[in-house]
Scaffold this active site. Structure first.
Site, PDB file in Angstrom:
ATOM      1  N   ASP A  89      53.150  77.186  57.737  1.00 53.20           N
ATOM      2  CA  ASP A  89      51.940  77.193  56.907  1.00 53.20           C
ATOM      3  C   ASP A  89      51.219  75.841  56.963  1.00 53.20           C
ATOM      4  O   ASP A  89      51.646  74.912  57.674  1.00 53.20           O
ATOM      5  CB  ASP A  89      52.350  77.561  55.464  1.00 53.20           C
ATOM      6  CG  ASP A  89      51.317  78.411  54.757  1.00 53.20           C
ATOM      7  OD1 ASP A  89      50.134  78.352  55.131  1.00 53.20           O
ATOM      8  OD2 ASP A  89      51.700  79.128  53.806  1.00 53.20           O
ATOM      9  N   GLY A 130      42.916  80.145  60.058  1.00 57.16           N
ATOM     10  CA  GLY A 130      41.692  80.101  60.862  1.00 57.16           C
ATOM     11  C   GLY A 130      40.824  78.900  60.546  1.00 57.16           C
ATOM     12  O   GLY A 130      39.718  78.764  61.065  1.00 57.16           O
ATOM     13  N   ASP A 166      44.096  84.612  53.210  1.00 52.27           N
ATOM     14  CA  ASP A 166      45.138  85.583  52.831  1.00 52.27           C
ATOM     15  C   ASP A 166      44.539  86.954  52.538  1.00 52.27           C
ATOM     16  O   ASP A 166      43.519  87.070  51.856  1.00 52.27           O
ATOM     17  CB  ASP A 166      45.870  85.101  51.576  1.00 52.27           C
ATOM     18  CG  ASP A 166      46.837  83.975  51.886  1.00 52.27           C
ATOM     19  OD1 ASP A 166      46.791  83.436  53.011  1.00 52.27           O
ATOM     20  OD2 ASP A 166      47.618  83.625  50.990  1.00 52.27           O
TER      21      ASP A 166
END
Ligand code: GLA
Length: 396
Positions: A156, A191, A211
Site C-alpha cells: 500500500d 493510480g 478504493d
C-alpha cells in the site's frame, strides 16, 4: 576526429550500452507470475481489521468447499492489521492474540489446501491502519515473508511522506527478488502516480483507482468510487495491461450486500471483461447460491483468464447504454452490453463495433444463460435489465 578517438568513442558507447543492459536486466520484473490476472480472496472489503487465524483458515476451507478453488481462485490474502510491531531486531511482528500459531503455520495450512498465501504491507512508514510499514525494512521483510511461505504481497501507499513511488516500489521489487521465493507483487498506490506508465517491470498488478465502494454509483471525498466510476476511470488504460502486469480496478464487492444481484453480476462481468485481478472480498463461508454462482461462473471467468491477456474497452456508448468488448486468443470477442440507466433497455452490438466486417456470420453464446443463441450476421441485440449486463461470446 582521428581513428583512435573514434575507436575510443565506440568502445565507450558499447560499454555504456552493456552497463545499461545489465542494469535493465537487474531491474526487470521477471518473476514469471500472474500470466493471467491473479484470482483469490482478500479479507479487507468485508472484515477490515477484524482478521484472525480462524477467519483465514475458514476462508481457505470455504474457497475449496464452495467450488471457488475449482473455478481458479488461488490466493488467500490477509490485508491490513495482521501486524502489530517490530521486535528489537526490527523483525515485523504478527498479532499474537489473533494469530497465535504464527504466520508460518497459517501459510502451511493454506498451502496444504492446495492454495497460496498472501500478506499486506505498505511502502511508507506505516500502513493505512497505522500498523508498521515497510519503509527502511524492505529486504528484512522480504526475507521474513519468504521464510513464512508468502506467495503474494499487496503493498500500500499510506504514510509515504515525500517518497517517490517508482523508487519505493522498485526497492521492494528488488528485495522480493533477492529473497528468492516467487511472490506476486501487487502495487496499491490507487493510480495516484499513474503506475501504468512505470510499473510494468515493477509489479504484477497495480491499483488504477481509489478504493471500491460497495455501491453501483457514487464517490466519497476520501477517494472511494462506485462500480461505474471505476469503469470510467480504467477505460483507456487497456494498452498498459498484459500477461504479468495488470491494471487493478480493486477487489470485488460481490456478495457484500450494498448492490442487487443484477448489479453484482454486472460488476463481476465487467471486471472479467477488463482482465482484472479477481479477488473476492465477501464472507465466502456463508454466501447465497446466487452470489456463489456469480463468483464461480466458469464461462465468464474464462474471459478474464483468456491467455491473450487483453483488457477490454468501451467500443460504443449511447447515453448510458454501452457496449464493451475484449479480444480473445481464439479470434473471438467477449461482449458486455451494459445498461447504466434506471430502466430495462435494448442494446445492440454491431460486428463493425468489434472490428469484424458486417457480412460475417458469427456464433453467439450467452455466458450467463449458458446458452448458444445461434449464428448472427451484422449485429446482435438483447434486452438488458437496469444496472445489468448481457454478456456474450462472439465467434466468427
Ligand atoms: C487502502 C487500500 C485498501 C486496503 C486498506 C487497508 O485503503 O487501498 O485496499 O488495503 O488501505 O488499510
Amino acid at each position: 576526429m582521428d581513428t583512435k578517438s573514434r575507436i575510443g568513442r565506440l568502445a565507450f558507447g558499447i560499454a555504456a550500452l552493456g552497463f545499461l543492459a545489465a542494469a535493465g536486466e537487474l531491474r526487470a520484473l521477471d518473476n514469471g507470475l500472474a500470466r493471467t490476472p491473479p484470482m483469490g480472496w482478500n479479507s479487507w472489503n468485508k472484515f477490515a481489521c477484524n482478521v484472525s487465524e480462524d477467519l483465514i483458515k475458514q476462508a481457505a476451507d470455504a474457497v475449496v468447499s464452495s467450488g471457488m478453488k475449482d473455478a481458479g481462485y488461488q490466493y488467500i490474502v490477509i490485508d491490513d492489521c495482521w501486524q502489530v510491531d517490530r521486535d528489537a531486531e526490527g523483525n515485523i511482528v504478527a498479532d499474537a492474540k489473533r494469530f497465535p500459531s504464527g504466520m508460518k503455520s497459517l501459510a502451511d495450512y493454506v498451502h496444504a489446501k492446495g492454495l497460496k498465501f498472501g500478506l499486506y504491507s505498505d511502502a511508507g512508514t506505516a500502513t493505512c491502519q497505522n500498523r508498521p510499514g515497510g519503509r527502511g525494512y524492505e529486504f528484512q521483510d522480504a526475507r521474513q515473508y519468504a521464510a513464512w511461505g508468502v506467495d503474494y504481497l499487496k503493498y500500500d501507499w499510506c504514510n509515504h511522506s515525500t517518497q517517490d513511488s517508482a523508487a519505493s516500489y522498485s526497492i521492494m521489487r528488488d528485495a522480493l527478488k533477492k529473497a528468492g521465493r516467487p511472490i506476486v507483487f501487487s502495487l496499491c498506490e490507487w493510480g495516484s502516480t499513474k503506475p501504468w506508465l512505470w510499473a510494468e517491470d515493477v509489479g504484477n498488478l497495480w491499483r488504477a483507482t481509489g478504493d471500491i465502494l460497495n455501491k453501483w454509483d457514487g464517490t466519497e471525498k476520501w477517494g472511494g468510487m462506485g462500480v461505474v466510476q471505476i469503469l470510467d476511470a480504467v477505460d483507456g488504460l487497456q494498452s498498459y495491461a498484459g500477461p504479468g502486469h495488470w491494471n487493478d480496478p480493486d477487489m470485488l464487492e460481490v456478495g457484500n450486500g450494498g448492490m442487487s444481484v443484477t448489479e453484482y453480476r454486472a460488476h463481476f462481468s465487467m471486471w472479467c471483461l477488463l482482465a482484472a485481478p479477481l479477488m473476492a472480498g465477501n464472507d465466502i463461508r456463508k454466501m447465497s447460491a446466487d452470489i456463489g454462482g456469480i463468483l464461480t461462473n466458469k464461462e465468464v471467468i474464462a474471459i478474464d483468464q483468456d491467455p491473450l491477456g487483453r483488457q477490454g474497452r468501451r467500443v460504443k456508448r449511447s447515453g448510458d447504454l454501452e457496449v464493451w468488448a475484449k479480444q480473445l486468443a481464439d479470434g473471438g470477442r467477449a461482449v458486455a452490453l451494459l445498461n447504466r440507466t434506471a430502466a430495462e433497455a435494448n442494446i445492440t452490438v454491431s460486428w463493425t463495433d468489434l472490428g469484424y466486417p458486417e457480412h460475417v456470420q458469427a456464433k453467439v453464446r450467452d455466458l450467463w444463460a449458458h446458452q448458444d443463441l445461434g449464428e448472427k450476421t451484422a449485429a446482435f441485440s438483447a434486452s438488458v435489465p437496469s444496472h445489468g449486463v448481457v454478456m456474450v461470446r462472439v465467434e466468427p
